[in-house]
Design a protein around this motif. Structure first.
Motif, mmCIF file in Angstrom:
data_model
loop_
_atom_site.group_PDB
_atom_site.id
_atom_site.type_symbol
_atom_site.label_atom_id
_atom_site.label_comp_id
_atom_site.label_asym_id
_atom_site.label_seq_id
_atom_site.Cartn_x
_atom_site.Cartn_y
_atom_site.Cartn_z
ATOM 1 N N ALA A 63 0.825 -1.206 0.000
ATOM 2 C CA ALA A 63 0.000 0.000 0.000
ATOM 3 C C ALA A 63 0.860 1.256 0.000
ATOM 4 C CB ALA A 63 -0.927 -0.012 1.213
ATOM 5 N N LEU A 64 1.908 1.263 0.846
ATOM 6 C CA LEU A 64 2.779 2.442 0.943
ATOM 7 C C LEU A 64 3.468 2.738 -0.375
ATOM 8 C CD1 LEU A 64 4.394 4.619 2.492
ATOM 9 C CD2 LEU A 64 6.033 2.814 3.086
ATOM 10 N N PHE A 65 4.159 1.742 -0.922
ATOM 11 C CA PHE A 65 4.949 2.002 -2.122
ATOM 12 C C PHE A 65 4.075 2.097 -3.368
ATOM 13 C CE2 PHE A 65 8.207 0.193 0.775
ATOM 14 C CZ PHE A 65 8.988 1.343 0.860
ATOM 15 N N GLY A 66 2.906 1.468 -3.328
ATOM 16 C CA GLY A 66 1.959 1.659 -4.419
ATOM 17 C C GLY A 66 1.449 3.085 -4.468
ATOM 18 N N ARG A 67 1.358 3.713 -3.303
ATOM 19 C CA ARG A 67 0.916 5.113 -3.237
ATOM 20 C C ARG A 67 2.046 6.055 -3.644
ATOM 21 N NH1 ARG A 67 -0.330 4.922 1.543
ATOM 22 N NH2 ARG A 67 1.352 6.046 2.593
ATOM 23 N N LEU A 68 3.265 5.771 -3.185
ATOM 24 C CA LEU A 68 4.400 6.650 -3.486
ATOM 25 C C LEU A 68 4.895 6.504 -4.920
ATOM 26 C CD1 LEU A 68 6.458 6.157 -0.184
ATOM 27 C CD2 LEU A 68 5.045 8.131 -0.822
ATOM 28 N N ASN A 69 4.742 5.317 -5.480
ATOM 29 C CA ASN A 69 5.215 5.048 -6.841
ATOM 30 C C ASN A 69 4.197 4.143 -7.534
ATOM 31 O OD1 ASN A 69 6.608 4.523 -9.184
ATOM 32 N ND2 ASN A 69 8.512 3.875 -8.194
#
Length: 260
Positions: A118-124
């Motif tokens: 979820a975190l890295f899907g949001r950031l990238n």
């Protein structure tokens, strides 16, 4: 990239940006590349335990993850300004990885994996996570039950560019050593604590403590029962070997190291 040795461990002299560029190059090759972010615990275990040293000999590249190692490398002429810390590298790399790069997560809890995606899907948003495994891994690097076979088959079928492994030391290193020859391509990065740190499940040391080489102290205060015995043993052994080898002029050295 130049290699220097600390207590016999060959460490790459590199930076976050240079390592990121090399990882993209390695991911484009038709072979599996393994890299480990090495702290004083791992360097000491390599010096102290022949079996673990053989495991680490299967790795292609070892990175200086701890500031004490950077200080030793700089005594050998490295000229480094900072370490290459596993949690920070994982965050920086996944935030900026080119669109379409593919990733797989092995280790940690299901909650941890979900938070990372979820975190890295949001950031990238252009990252692609092809799958994950959050089951048990033994000290010999074997996965539980059918996963020992199916996970490797899945990795080879999906062919991710990057396989992030967070089983913890020494399980993750045993897994990488055991499966390197079975994985057809991609970069295996054994990063341990980076999973929980980036998922926000465990706190990481503030920057000033990291720069002062006190990450271990912060983590000790956070998890005294689990980490206390480890740090007492291996911090003491690190200082012992550093003094012992230093008296012989062999605590750190250039690209060719005389020890096995």
């Amino acid at each position: 990239m130049k290699t220097l040795h600390v207590l016999g461990a060959p460490l790459l002299v590199t930076t976050y940006d240079e390592l990121a560029a090399r990882c993209l190059e390695w991911a484009s090759q038709p072979r599996c590349t393994t890299i480990e972010f090495v702290n004083t615990h791992i360097v000491t275990l390599m010096r102290h335990d022949p079996t673990f040293r053989q495991t680490m000999a299967t790795y292609d590249h070892l990175l200086p993850d701890g500031m004490p190692l950077v200080w030793c490398l700089n005594r050998a002429g490295a000229g480094l300004q900072d370490r290459v810390y596993g949690p920070t590298f994982m965050r920086k790399f996944l935030e900026t990885a080119p669109a379409g790069t593919t990733h797989c997560l092995l280790g940690g809890s299901e909650e941890c994996g979900a938070k990372l995606r979820a975190l890295f899907g949001r950031l990238n948003p252009e990252l692609k996570f092809l799958g994950s495994f959050h089951g048990w891994c033994g000290a010999d690097g074997r996965l539980e039950g059918d996963a020992e076979r199916t996970v490797t088959e899945y990795i080879n079928r999906m062919s991710p560019d990057f396989i992030w492994v967070g089983f913890g030391t020494p399980k993750q290193q045993a897994w990488a050593a055991r499966h390197k020859a079975l994985v057809k391509r991609g970069v295996i990065l054994t990063v341990g604590f980076a999973f929980d740190a980036n998922a926000g499940l465990k706190p990481d040391a503030p920057v000033w403590m990291q720069r002062a080489g006190l990450t271990w102290l912060y983590r000790l205060c956070s998890e005294p029962m689990r980490l206390g015995p480890r740090y007492v043993k291996f911090n003491s052994l690190f200082l012992y070997y550093l003094l012992r080898d230093g008296l012989r002029g062999r605590a750190w050295s250039g690209e060719r190291d005389p020890r096995p």
